[in-house]
Every structure is written in structure tokens, then in C-alpha cells.
Design a protein around this motif. Structure first.
Motif, PDB file in Angstrom:
ATOM      1  N   UNK A  87     -27.549 -30.941  21.823  1.00  9.83           N
ATOM      2  CA  UNK A  87     -26.221 -31.234  21.298  1.00  9.83           C
ATOM      3  C   UNK A  87     -26.256 -32.163  20.112  1.00  9.83           C
ATOM      4  N   UNK A  88     -25.369 -33.155  20.121  1.00  6.84           N
ATOM      5  CA  UNK A  88     -25.204 -34.056  18.986  1.00  6.84           C
ATOM      6  C   UNK A  88     -25.774 -35.444  19.258  1.00  6.84           C
ATOM      7  N   UNK A  94     -16.177 -14.708  18.368  1.00 11.34           N
ATOM      8  CA  UNK A  94     -17.509 -14.711  18.990  1.00 11.34           C
ATOM      9  C   UNK A  94     -17.532 -15.728  20.128  1.00 11.34           C
ATOM     10  N   UNK A  95     -16.796 -15.458  21.195  1.00 10.56           N
ATOM     11  CA  UNK A  95     -16.642 -16.459  22.258  1.00 10.56           C
ATOM     12  C   UNK A  95     -17.930 -16.793  23.000  1.00 10.56           C
ATOM     13  N   UNK A  96     -18.952 -15.942  22.901  1.00  9.70           N
ATOM     14  CA  UNK A  96     -20.203 -16.240  23.595  1.00  9.70           C
ATOM     15  C   UNK A  96     -21.161 -17.075  22.742  1.00  9.70           C
ATOM     16  N   UNK A  97     -20.807 -17.342  21.493  1.00 13.11           N
ATOM     17  CA  UNK A  97     -21.641 -18.223  20.666  1.00 13.11           C
ATOM     18  C   UNK A  97     -21.346 -19.677  21.037  1.00 13.11           C
ATOM     19  N   UNK A  98     -22.392 -20.500  21.067  1.00 12.64           N
ATOM     20  CA  UNK A  98     -22.287 -21.875  21.561  1.00 12.64           C
ATOM     21  C   UNK A  98     -22.584 -22.874  20.452  1.00 12.64           C
ATOM     22  N   UNK A 125     -24.266 -25.860  13.810  1.00 10.40           N
ATOM     23  CA  UNK A 125     -25.512 -25.267  14.326  1.00 10.40           C
ATOM     24  C   UNK A 125     -25.157 -24.461  15.568  1.00 10.40           C
ATOM     25  N   UNK A 126     -25.338 -23.153  15.484  1.00  8.51           N
ATOM     26  CA  UNK A 126     -24.756 -22.239  16.459  1.00  8.51           C
ATOM     27  C   UNK A 126     -25.834 -21.442  17.189  1.00  8.51           C
ATOM     28  N   UNK A 127     -25.760 -21.467  18.534  1.00  6.87           N
ATOM     29  CA  UNK A 127     -26.600 -20.599  19.348  1.00  6.87           C
ATOM     30  C   UNK A 127     -25.875 -19.266  19.503  1.00  6.87           C
ATOM     31  N   UNK A 186     -28.078 -19.652  14.135  1.00  9.10           N
ATOM     32  CA  UNK A 186     -27.723 -19.566  12.721  1.00  9.10           C
ATOM     33  C   UNK A 186     -27.030 -20.862  12.338  1.00  9.10           C
ATOM     34  N   UNK A 187     -27.012 -21.145  11.033  1.00  5.58           N
ATOM     35  CA  UNK A 187     -26.276 -22.308  10.521  1.00  5.58           C
ATOM     36  C   UNK A 187     -25.056 -21.828   9.756  1.00  5.58           C
TER      37      UNK A 187
END
Length: 500
Positions: free
Chosen positions: A237-238, A405-409, A420-422, A458-459
Motif C-alpha cells: 500500500x502507501x 474496472x472494479x476488480x483492479x486494486x 499504482x494499480x494491480x 500498470x501506472x
């Protein structure tokens, strides 16, 4: 990799493996053997960058005890990883993580698009905003008025214009860090500053510890300088730096330099607190490592009332450990190629002397422009405008991505310019490839790692707003559907397929 450059302890690796969410099995699907599940878990940690490439793994017996499994299970998992190219071993040196040959770092995604492509392509590759007018124009108008006296000189100022060096020193002093102009060298952007530092402190073959992930262009600069990069995984996380990992790497690998972004880290957006800053300086000093701190995002806090921690150099009053790099490119405009280094006077003298064999100096007119803006208050107004733009863009992009894209975290950072995206198990490299076909350009996660890590990321920069942010998310969702459907050429359309 010829050998390991960091190490992962058995308890640490066991915690990371146990924290993984098991993938739901489809109807009639058999549970994989224990060794296969273990191998897949380690491989996923490597591909996501949570275990660095070239990290020494625990001995078979140690990991077996930590996981409460048989040594045979661990031995079989290690053998499977070796066969697949994710592990290398040598008698007497142990086993360390790797990424198979044939998985090169993507070569595109961060360079600015050519102007003729901007009409049809949404560019999420470059984390830069348009100039904050009218302040760019006013800055250069002010610079032109002050140029005549300098035009009568040779124009070469290897350390920077005295007026701008004094201005930058005064600004550090106002932040509570007493600074003399002799502690400042003006450079051609932050890249120029870090290039000069690397050439002075880290010759070819020297180790440089870097955050994992880290800023892609800096990683590439260091590779081309011949450095051996030692990745240190960030906390989840952050939270920022993982201090136990940093202490271990600094102690075991003894890198000559360490490069970190403490303020709104690129790409994760993490903000290191004061305790971490103090501890990092202490650990670097103890290891004899020079700590290079990139402050290019420092002024881009996006939430009112955010209590910013003191600069990292505040915890190095003697100036023997920390070199600070700043720039106008992110806070003001990427086209304003003015950067600087703050360091001890003797370091600045060495950097200036070495610069004579590189670029001789930074353009005078741009230095005058930055100095005019800082002296008149235009800088503060321009940066305030930049914060407003970035905040609006951030919120629009977050809303659009969550909708499409609700499954992207991801976690929403409190500053900076990047998300910064999973990617829900999809390959970031395939998304980048397919994205360009559907009209959206996005850099894949491996650009920000060492040797192929972060395939599942991805960023996304805060560079678009309103309807454009909505359309960007729609196009990303279209790319994701195509990747899931196997539309991209070759194998490995999704991370789940790649690691299964």
C-alpha cells in the motif's frame, strides 16, 4: 543475474506466502500438489515485485520449518522454479530469484507521444501536465528582462547562476534546513542531477539500492551507467519503505548509493513518515551508503491540512550521508528543465568539477525564469494551480477506473501524480500492448521494476480529467477484455495463466 544481491528470511517469506489469497477453483478442478502451490506462490511474489529479483531465498530446511511443510515439498518447489527460470542456484551460494530469459523490459510507455498522435490516443504514459499558464509566459518574460547583463558574459555557469543558487538555498533554509549557496548545484533537470551523482559516486559495476518499484527512467539511467541495481521491495500500500528489508540490504549488499523517493513516491504515491526517514538515514550512515533523495514530488501534496514530514536531509545535519535532488519539472512544467542538488560543499565542488566533461552548465534563460518565479511569488501560485489540476484529475480518474474496472486494486495517494494499480491478474505488458490498439497508452508494471517484476501492475498518471478520464477508463476496460479473451499475440495473456 550472476549472484544474489539481497536476501529474504524464512519467516518473512512465510508471512508473504500465507497472506496470498487463494484463487477459487473452478468446477471439477483438482487442488494442485503442495509443491506446485508453493512454487506458484513464490513465482507470483517475484512477478508482483514483492520479492525482488536476485533475492536469496531461505535454505530448504529453514523454509520448510517456517511453513510447517516437509523439506521434500520445498525441494520440489525450488526445482520447479529452477526449471521454469524463476530460480538460479550455485553450490555454496544458495538459490536466488530470477526472471526467465525472453521476458525483456517493455521499451515503451513513458516517452511523450508525438504531437500528431495526440488526437487519436489518450496518453497515460507520461506523468506530466500542461504548463501552468500564465505563469510560464510571465516567468520567461521576466527572464528576458533580466538577461542583458548575462548576455555580456561567456554564459557558462557550471554550478548554476549565483542568484538561483542563493534562492534555492534560502528556500531550504525556510524549510528548517540551514543551507548556503555553496551547497547547491543547478542541473539540467533531476535526471541531470542523478546522472552526475551516479558518475561521481558509482562507477561501472557498483551496486545501487533502489526501491522496488521505482521510477522507470532513473532505473534505465542507472543501468546504462553500468550500475548493478539491488531492488528493495516497498511495504504494501502507501506505507512506504520496509525498514527491516532496507537494513538487511544495506548491511549485506553494501551498495555505494541508494536512491529513494520519500515524498509521493513514483509510482506508488507513498509518503514516508519522519520515523522512517530518520531510520533510513541512520541505516545508510551505518552502512557507508550515500542516500540520494529525490524530492521532485515534494510540493505536490493534494489534500488540505496534510502535515508534510521534514525533508530527509533534516536528519543528516552533518551532510555526510544525504544528497537531495529537486526539480521544476514535476511541480511546474516538464519543459522547464531545471533541477538541482543539495549536498555538502565538498560534494558540490566535486560534482561541478566532474560536470566539465558532460554538459558544462544549464541554460541561463531557464534559470532566470525559475529564479524570477520564486522571487516574485509566481512559483507558489503556479504550484497551487498545479495541485488543483492534479487533485481534480486524480479524483476523476479514480472514479472512472473504479466504475469501469472494479476488480483492479489500488490505494489513493494523498499527493504526487501517479496511481499504482494491480490489474486483477492481467499482464501489464499485454495491457500496454493491446491498449495502444484501442487508443490508450499506459506503461506496464515491469518498467518500474528490476528484471521483469510487477507484471501484474500498470501506472496511471493524473494527467486527464472529466470526459477524457472517463473515456480512458472505458478504453482500458476494452483492453482488459481483449487480454482476457486472448486477443493479443503470443501466450501469457493474463498473469493467472502465466503463473499457473
Amino acid at each position: 543475474m550472476a549472484e544474489w544481491t539481497s536476501a529474504v528470511g524464512p519467516a518473512q517469506l512465510a508471512r508473504q506466502l500465507n497472506a496470498q489469497q487463494p484463487r477459487p477453483a473452478g468446477p471439477g478442478t483438482r487442488k494442485p500438489p503442495a509443491y506446485r502451490a508453493l512454487a506458484d506462490g513464490i513465482r507470483l511474489l517475484v512477478l508482483e515485485g514483492r520479492v525482488p529479483v536476485a533475492a536469496r531465498l531461505p535454505a530448504e530446511r529453514e523454509l520448510a520449518l517456517a511453513l510447517s511443510v516437509s523439506r521434500t515439498t520445498v525441494a520440489a518447489a525450488y526445482e520447479a522454479l529452477r526449471a521454469e527460470g524463476f530460480l538460479e542456484s550455485r553450490r555454496g551460494a544458495g538459490s536466488w530469484t530470477a526472471v526467465p530469459a525472453g521476458n525483456p523490459l517493455p521499451a515503451r510507455g513513458l516517452e511523450p507521444l508525438p504531437p500528431e498522435s495526440l488526437g487519436s490516443m489518450i496518453d497515460l504514459g507520461c506523468a506530466s501536465l500542461p504548463a501552468p499558464e500564465p505563469w510560464l509566459t510571465r516567468g520567461f518574460q521576466g527572464a528576458l528582462e533580466e538577461l542583458p547583463p548575462y548576455a555580456h558574459t561567456h554564459g557558462d555557469y557550471p554550478a548554476g547562476l549565483p542568484a538561483l543558487r542563493q534562492m534555492l538555498a534560502d528556500r531550504y533554509t525556510e524549510r528548517g534546513i540551514p543551507t548556503m549557496p555553496e551547497q547547491i548545484m543547478v542541473t539540467t533537470g533531476a535526471m541531470g542531477a542523478i546522472d552526475a551523482i551516479c558518475h561521481l559516486f558509482a562507477g561501472r559495476g557498483e551496486r545501487i539500492a533502489v526501491e522496488s518499484p521505482s521510477y522507470a527512467n532513473i532505473l534505465q539511467l542507472m543501468r546504462e551507467a553500468g550500475a548493478r541495481l539491488v531492488p528493495v521491495a516497498m511495504s504494501e500500500g502507501l506505507e512506504g519503505w520496509d525498514l527491516p528489508r532496507w537494513r538487511q540490504v544495506l548491511r549485506d549488499a553494501a551498495p555505494r548509493l541508494a536512491y529513494v523517493v520519500a515524498d509521493f513516491h513514483n509510482p506508488t504515491g507513498a509518503l514516508a513518515d519522519e520515523d522512517r526517514r530518520r531510520a533510513m538515514v541512520d541505516a545508510s550512515r551505518s552502512a557507508g551508503t550515500v542516500l540520494v533523495v529525490d524530492e521532485t514530488m515534494t510540493e505536490l501534496y493534494l489534500e488540505e491540512g496534510l502535515d508534510m514530514p521534514r525533508p530527509v536531509c533534516a536528519f543528516d545535519p552533518a551532510g555526510s550521508t544525504v544528497l537531495t535532488v529537486g526539480s521544476a519539472s514535476k511541480a511546474f512544467w516538464a519543459g522547464m528543465r531545471i533541477g538541482w542538488v543539495r549536498a555538502a560543499p565538498d560534494v558540490i565542488r566535486s560534482l561541478v568539477a566532474a560536470r566539465a566533461y558532460a554538459d558544462l552548465g544549464t541554460p541561463v534563460l531557464e534559470q532566470l525564469g525559475v529564479n524570477w518565479l520564486m522571487r516574485t511569488g509566481g512559483w507558489e501560485e503556479a504550484v497551487a494551480l498545479r495541485r488543483t489540476q492534479a487533485l481534480e484529475n486524480r479524483d476523476a480518474l479514480v472514479t472512472a477506473v473504479r466504475r469501469e474496472l472494479p476488480d483492479w486494486e489500488f490505494e489513493v495517494p494523498r499527493g504526487g501524480l501517479t496511481l499504482w494499480v494491480r490489474t486483477g491478474g492481467l499482464s501489464g505488458s499485454r495491457l500496454a500492448e493491446v491498449g495502444e490498439r484501442v487508443g490508450v497508452r499506459v506503461p506496464s508494471g515491469p518498467r518500474f521494476g528490476v528484471d521483469g517484476a510487477f507484471e501484474g501492475y500498470v501506472r496511471l498518471p493524473f494527467t486527464v480529467a472529466g470526459p477524457v478520464a472517463d473515456e480512458a477508463a472505458v478504453r482500458l476496460a476494452a483492453a482488459a477484455r481483449l487480454v482476457r479473451a486472448g486477443a493479443s499475440a503470443g501466450s501469457g495473456e493474463s498473469l493467472r495463466t502465466f503463473v499457473a
